[in-house]
Design a protein around this motif. Structure first.
Motif, PDB file in Angstrom:
ATOM      1  N   UNK A  60       0.851  -1.188   0.000  1.00  0.00           N
ATOM      2  CA  UNK A  60       0.000   0.000   0.000  1.00  0.00           C
ATOM      3  C   UNK A  60       0.885   1.235   0.000  1.00  0.00           C
ATOM      4  N   UNK A  61       0.320   2.351  -0.437  1.00  0.00           N
ATOM      5  CA  UNK A  61       1.012   3.634  -0.372  1.00  0.00           C
ATOM      6  C   UNK A  61       0.069   4.653   0.255  1.00  0.00           C
ATOM      7  N   UNK A  62       0.674   5.621   0.938  1.00  0.00           N
ATOM      8  CA  UNK A  62      -0.077   6.674   1.613  1.00  0.00           C
ATOM      9  C   UNK A  62       0.650   7.989   1.373  1.00  0.00           C
ATOM     10  N   UNK A  63      -0.132   9.023   1.110  1.00  0.00           N
ATOM     11  CA  UNK A  63       0.433  10.374   1.086  1.00  0.00           C
ATOM     12  C   UNK A  63      -0.641  11.332   1.575  1.00  0.00           C
ATOM     13  N   UNK A  64      -0.551  11.661   2.848  1.00  0.00           N
ATOM     14  CA  UNK A  64      -1.512  12.572   3.466  1.00  0.00           C
ATOM     15  C   UNK A  64      -0.910  13.968   3.568  1.00  0.00           C
ATOM     16  N   UNK A  65      -0.112  14.314   2.580  1.00  0.00           N
ATOM     17  CA  UNK A  65       0.495  15.638   2.538  1.00  0.00           C
ATOM     18  C   UNK A  65       1.814  15.748   3.278  1.00  0.00           C
ATOM     19  N   UNK A  66       2.286  14.641   3.830  1.00  0.00           N
ATOM     20  CA  UNK A  66       3.550  14.651   4.570  1.00  0.00           C
ATOM     21  C   UNK A  66       4.635  13.873   3.839  1.00  0.00           C
ATOM     22  N   UNK A  67       4.363  13.494   2.596  1.00  0.00           N
ATOM     23  CA  UNK A  67       5.321  12.710   1.829  1.00  0.00           C
ATOM     24  C   UNK A  67       4.852  11.277   1.677  1.00  0.00           C
ATOM     25  N   UNK A  68       5.310  10.635   0.640  1.00  0.00           N
ATOM     26  CA  UNK A  68       4.882   9.277   0.322  1.00  0.00           C
ATOM     27  C   UNK A  68       5.398   8.271   1.344  1.00  0.00           C
ATOM     28  N   UNK A  69       4.501   7.431   1.822  1.00  0.00           N
ATOM     29  CA  UNK A  69       4.842   6.312   2.709  1.00  0.00           C
ATOM     30  C   UNK A  69       4.520   5.039   1.940  1.00  0.00           C
ATOM     31  N   UNK A  70       5.499   4.170   1.786  1.00  0.00           N
ATOM     32  CA  UNK A  70       5.297   2.889   1.123  1.00  0.00           C
ATOM     33  C   UNK A  70       5.281   1.790   2.179  1.00  0.00           C
ATOM     34  N   UNK A  71       4.276   0.936   2.082  1.00  0.00           N
ATOM     35  CA  UNK A  71       4.132  -0.176   3.027  1.00  0.00           C
ATOM     36  C   UNK A  71       4.182  -1.485   2.254  1.00  0.00           C
ATOM     37  N   UNK A  72       5.151  -2.320   2.598  1.00  0.00           N
ATOM     38  CA  UNK A  72       5.298  -3.635   1.980  1.00  0.00           C
ATOM     39  C   UNK A  72       5.300  -4.651   3.113  1.00  0.00           C
ATOM     40  N   UNK A  73       4.360  -5.574   3.068  1.00  0.00           N
ATOM     41  CA  UNK A  73       4.172  -6.561   4.137  1.00  0.00           C
ATOM     42  C   UNK A  73       4.012  -5.887   5.511  1.00  0.00           C
ATOM     43  N   UNK A  74       3.161  -4.866   5.605  1.00  0.00           N
ATOM     44  CA  UNK A  74       3.050  -4.130   6.866  1.00  0.00           C
ATOM     45  C   UNK A  74       2.330  -4.910   7.957  1.00  0.00           C
ATOM     46  N   UNK A  75       2.789  -4.677   9.191  1.00  0.00           N
ATOM     47  CA  UNK A  75       2.159  -5.251  10.380  1.00  0.00           C
ATOM     48  C   UNK A  75       2.127  -4.151  11.441  1.00  0.00           C
ATOM     49  N   UNK A  76       0.954  -3.901  11.990  1.00  0.00           N
ATOM     50  CA  UNK A  76       0.863  -2.929  13.075  1.00  0.00           C
ATOM     51  C   UNK A  76       1.404  -3.595  14.333  1.00  0.00           C
ATOM     52  N   UNK A  77       2.441  -3.000  14.923  1.00  0.00           N
ATOM     53  CA  UNK A  77       3.078  -3.583  16.107  1.00  0.00           C
ATOM     54  C   UNK A  77       2.758  -2.803  17.384  1.00  0.00           C
ATOM     55  N   UNK A  78       2.202  -1.614  17.219  1.00  0.00           N
ATOM     56  CA  UNK A  78       1.853  -0.817  18.394  1.00  0.00           C
ATOM     57  C   UNK A  78       0.707   0.120  18.032  1.00  0.00           C
ATOM     58  N   UNK A  79      -0.234   0.247  18.971  1.00  0.00           N
ATOM     59  CA  UNK A  79      -1.365   1.166  18.829  1.00  0.00           C
ATOM     60  C   UNK A  79      -1.518   1.913  20.137  1.00  0.00           C
ATOM     61  N   UNK A  80      -1.977   3.152  20.050  1.00  0.00           N
ATOM     62  CA  UNK A  80      -2.248   3.917  21.268  1.00  0.00           C
ATOM     63  C   UNK A  80      -3.354   4.924  20.992  1.00  0.00           C
ATOM     64  N   UNK A  81      -4.118   5.207  22.018  1.00  0.00           N
ATOM     65  CA  UNK A  81      -5.171   6.208  21.935  1.00  0.00           C
ATOM     66  C   UNK A  81      -6.322   5.766  21.073  1.00  0.00           C
TER      67      UNK A  81
END
Length: 173
Positions: A60-81
């Motif tokens: 997946x790719x994300x760009x919310x105005x802070x620059x392109x983030x590329x995610x390959x085989x992503x796993x969420x390892x921490x969540x808060x709030x």
């Protein structure tokens, strides 16, 4: 690079649990570039996952105005709030809904060189990360919306979330 056609609700690929990327190949790099071009080619496009263009890979790719983030085989390892806010999706045009998500996430992923790295996001970026990673697991944001909190974006009238979920599942068509 090429802009890709975005698959719409009802396409079975959107409910597919995507396969991990075993290695970074020229085709994977091309896919990353094509996804980036596709989100940058229109307005209100913050993220895009490979299954949304018909490719069941964990990218997946994300760009919310802070620059392109590329995610390959992503796993969420921490969540808060926790935060609640409106979400929409390129694969479900004309609809938005209220979704609860973590306010902060830390994601283990690969970069395009195949090296394991970590990416962190807060607020809207965290929402985008969670939304796109859900796509890789065959989950749509409407699966998180409670009854009475899904709306038609043209007139803000409530929609039947259960009916839309049924439409999105290929086995119910």
């Amino acid at each position: 690079m090429a802009e890709k056609m975005i698959r719409k609700i009802g396409d079975p690929v959107l409910r597919t649990v995507c396969k991990p990327v075993p290695a970074i190949t020229p085709n994977i790099v091309k896919l990353l570039n094509d996804l980036a071009e596709t989100i940058h080619s229109g307005e209100n496009r913050a993220g895009l996952a490979a299954p949304q263009v018909g490719i069941p890979k964990r990218i997946a790719v994300i760009d919310y105005g802070t620059g392109l983030i590329e995610l390959i085989n992503p796993v969420i390892v921490e969540r808060a709030g926790e935060q609640s806010g409106f979400e929409a999706c390129l694969s479900i045009p004309g609809v938005y809904g209220t979704v609860k998500r973590a306010k902060y996430v830390k994601v283990k992923t690969w970069n395009r060189a195949g090296k394991e790295t970590y990416v962190e996001g807060e607020d809207h970026v965290a929402v985008c990360m969670q939304h796109e990673i859900d796509h890789l697991d065959g989950i749509l944001y409407i699966d998180h919306v409670k009854k009475g909190q899904l709306y038609n974006e043209h007139n803000d009238k409530p929609l039947d979330v259960l009916k839309l979920i049924r439409l999105s599942r290929s086995e119910d068509r």
